[in-house]
Design a protein around this motif. Structure first.
Motif, mmCIF file in Angstrom:
data_model
loop_
_atom_site.group_PDB
_atom_site.id
_atom_site.type_symbol
_atom_site.label_atom_id
_atom_site.label_comp_id
_atom_site.label_asym_id
_atom_site.label_seq_id
_atom_site.Cartn_x
_atom_site.Cartn_y
_atom_site.Cartn_z
ATOM 1 N N ASP A 74 0.804 -1.224 0.000
ATOM 2 C CA ASP A 74 0.000 0.000 0.000
ATOM 3 C C ASP A 74 0.839 1.278 0.000
ATOM 4 O O ASP A 74 0.291 2.371 0.111
ATOM 5 N N ARG A 75 2.161 1.162 -0.098
ATOM 6 C CA ARG A 75 3.007 2.340 -0.253
ATOM 7 C C ARG A 75 4.158 2.015 -1.203
ATOM 8 O O ARG A 75 4.460 0.845 -1.441
ATOM 9 N N ALA A 76 4.768 3.051 -1.725
ATOM 10 C CA ALA A 76 5.826 2.844 -2.707
ATOM 11 C C ALA A 76 7.042 2.187 -2.069
ATOM 12 O O ALA A 76 7.419 2.509 -0.933
ATOM 13 N N LEU A 77 7.636 1.259 -2.812
ATOM 14 C CA LEU A 77 8.878 0.625 -2.389
ATOM 15 C C LEU A 77 9.945 0.947 -3.428
ATOM 16 O O LEU A 77 9.629 1.250 -4.589
ATOM 17 N N SER A 78 11.208 0.864 -3.014
ATOM 18 C CA SER A 78 12.278 1.217 -3.935
ATOM 19 C C SER A 78 13.508 0.363 -3.673
ATOM 20 O O SER A 78 13.892 0.162 -2.516
ATOM 21 N N PHE A 79 14.099 -0.162 -4.745
ATOM 22 C CA PHE A 79 15.397 -0.825 -4.672
ATOM 23 C C PHE A 79 15.966 -0.946 -6.079
ATOM 24 O O PHE A 79 15.240 -0.932 -7.068
ATOM 25 N N ASP A 80 17.277 -1.042 -6.158
ATOM 26 C CA ASP A 80 17.991 -1.165 -7.435
ATOM 27 C C ASP A 80 17.617 -0.073 -8.425
ATOM 28 O O ASP A 80 17.547 -0.303 -9.636
ATOM 29 N N GLY A 81 17.348 1.124 -7.923
ATOM 30 C CA GLY A 81 17.055 2.246 -8.805
ATOM 31 C C GLY A 81 15.662 2.272 -9.382
ATOM 32 O O GLY A 81 15.359 3.111 -10.228
ATOM 33 N N THR A 82 14.790 1.378 -8.939
ATOM 34 C CA THR A 82 13.420 1.338 -9.446
ATOM 35 C C THR A 82 12.441 1.637 -8.325
ATOM 36 O O THR A 82 12.556 1.076 -7.229
ATOM 37 N N VAL A 83 11.505 2.527 -8.596
ATOM 38 C CA VAL A 83 10.431 2.818 -7.647
ATOM 39 C C VAL A 83 9.232 1.958 -8.037
ATOM 40 O O VAL A 83 8.783 1.991 -9.189
ATOM 41 N N PHE A 84 8.725 1.200 -7.075
ATOM 42 C CA PHE A 84 7.614 0.287 -7.324
ATOM 43 C C PHE A 84 6.317 0.952 -6.862
ATOM 44 O O PHE A 84 6.123 1.218 -5.677
ATOM 45 N N GLU A 85 5.458 1.218 -7.825
ATOM 46 C CA GLU A 85 4.230 1.963 -7.581
ATOM 47 C C GLU A 85 3.265 1.145 -6.738
ATOM 48 O O GLU A 85 2.995 -0.022 -7.046
ATOM 49 N N PRO A 86 2.707 1.714 -5.666
ATOM 50 C CA PRO A 86 1.817 0.949 -4.784
ATOM 51 C C PRO A 86 0.425 0.774 -5.364
ATOM 52 O O PRO A 86 -0.086 1.658 -6.046
ATOM 53 N N ASN A 108 10.658 -7.909 1.753
ATOM 54 C CA ASN A 108 10.260 -7.446 3.075
ATOM 55 C C ASN A 108 10.057 -5.944 2.971
ATOM 56 O O ASN A 108 11.017 -5.187 2.827
ATOM 57 N N TRP A 109 8.801 -5.494 3.044
ATOM 58 C CA TRP A 109 8.562 -4.078 2.793
ATOM 59 C C TRP A 109 9.091 -3.186 3.913
ATOM 60 O O TRP A 109 9.233 -1.975 3.736
ATOM 61 N N GLN A 110 9.409 -3.750 5.078
ATOM 62 C CA GLN A 110 10.024 -2.957 6.137
ATOM 63 C C GLN A 110 11.498 -2.678 5.849
ATOM 64 O O GLN A 110 12.049 -1.679 6.300
ATOM 65 N N ASP A 111 12.146 -3.585 5.105
ATOM 66 C CA ASP A 111 13.554 -3.432 4.744
ATOM 67 C C ASP A 111 13.753 -4.080 3.380
ATOM 68 O O ASP A 111 13.910 -5.298 3.274
ATOM 69 N N THR A 112 13.722 -3.269 2.312
ATOM 70 C CA THR A 112 13.739 -3.827 0.956
ATOM 71 C C THR A 112 15.080 -4.465 0.593
ATOM 72 O O THR A 112 15.187 -5.103 -0.458
ATOM 73 N N SER A 113 16.102 -4.299 1.420
ATOM 74 C CA SER A 113 17.354 -5.015 1.165
ATOM 75 C C SER A 113 17.182 -6.509 1.403
ATOM 76 O O SER A 113 17.992 -7.320 0.946
#
Length: 296
Positions: A41-53, A105-110
């Motif tokens: 339900d919120r945007a996530l981001s990793f590897d230079g890509t923003v993942f639309e919620p 893991n949306w709390q820590d996208t690493s």
């Protein structure tokens, strides 16, 4: 066997449920643009890509096996994202796009693991809903490679193997819709200088109107009492209206005769016009038969 990173494995062993699906989609049919989507339900981001919620993607059926069968996952949803439109899906801009499916893991996208990588397969759509099949890389094994030995040409008209220049005046025409006779049939003007059938099995590109920029395959080009009609294989994405303009290109039925007579391109014919057909099993010698081996 999928190797889960140690940090994510430790998180999973706690029994936590802070997981989300993420899809990274790279469009191959148009501009190579990269899009990110997640069912969180919120945007996530990793590897230079923003993942639309909540962008219209959610995980559905997941199939996998240990053999070489094509694994598949279905991603379904509504056309809620501004980058996912019914027009683009119908126009094929998302066809065969490269897809990476991640569990995060949306709390820590690493803390994430790539579940699969493949491409978009069949996309079934409605007015506000779609289901996209995500095929694994195994589907490439099922695709035919190499040339086909057949009587007709296996090149695409106008490509490098064919060599025909479709931009010359005799192989292209500019027309305007004068009347709409159905979802796929239109009366047109501007093509009076071309014989009936010249554009049959060709294609057109809309240059104005609601479908501007989109391509359509021509099923039939006919002339009846001076009225020129173009029939399309599929209904256009948007409604066609009188005044809509297009550029249409000659069609080819892939036969040896058409290649020589219509395009003067026999030297580049990519078929085998004298290959024996199924009738070769029952043929017999005859004084009146030249016995050339070509298909009857």
């Amino acid at each position: 066997m999928k190797a889960v990173p140690a940090a994510l494995q430790a998180h999973l062993e706690t029994g936590a449920t802070t997981l989300a699906w993420c899809w990274r989609v790279t469009r191959s049919a148009s501009d190579g643009a990269v899009f990110g989507f997640t069912d969180h339900d919120r945007a996530l981001s990793f590897d230079g890509t923003v993942f639309e919620p909540e962008a219209g993607f959610m995980a559905a059926e997941l199939r996998a096996g240990v053999d070489l069968a094509v694994d598949a996952q279905a991603a379904e949803g509504v056309l809620s994202s501004e980058v996912i439109t019914e027009r683009d899906i119908a126009a094929g801009l998302w066809d065969n796009a490269c897809v990476e499916v991640w569990r995060v893991n949306w709390q820590d996208t690493s803390q994430r693991v790539q579940i699969r990588r493949g491409s978009l397969g069949d996309v079934r759509r409605g007015r506000q809903h779609f289901v996209a099949e995500v095929r694994s890389l195994a589907h490439f094994i099922n695709q035919a490679t190499g040339r086909l030995f057949q009587a007709t040409c296996d090149a695409r008209l106008g490509d490098a193997r064919c060599g025909v220049d479709l931009e010359v005046a005799g192989f292209r025409g500019a027309g305007v819709v004068s009347a709409v006779r159905g979802l796929r049939v239109h009366e047109v003007t501007g093509l009076d200088g071309f014989a009936a059938g010249h554009f049959t099995l060709g294609f057109l590109v809309w240059t104005s109107g609601a479908n501007a920029g989109l391509r359509a395959e021509v099923m039939e080009h006919g002339v009846d009492d001076g009225l020129v009609q173009i029939a399309l294989f599929d209904a256009p994405v948007e409604a066609v209206a009188p005044g809509d303009a297009f550029t249409v290109y000659a069609g080819c039925d892939k036969s040896w005769e058409t290649c020589r007579a219509k395009f003067a391109n026999g030297a580049n014919f990519r078929g085998f016009p004298h290959i024996p057909g199924q009738d070769a099993v029952t043929r017999f010698a005859s004084n009146s038969d030249p016995n050339t081996g070509e298909v009857l």
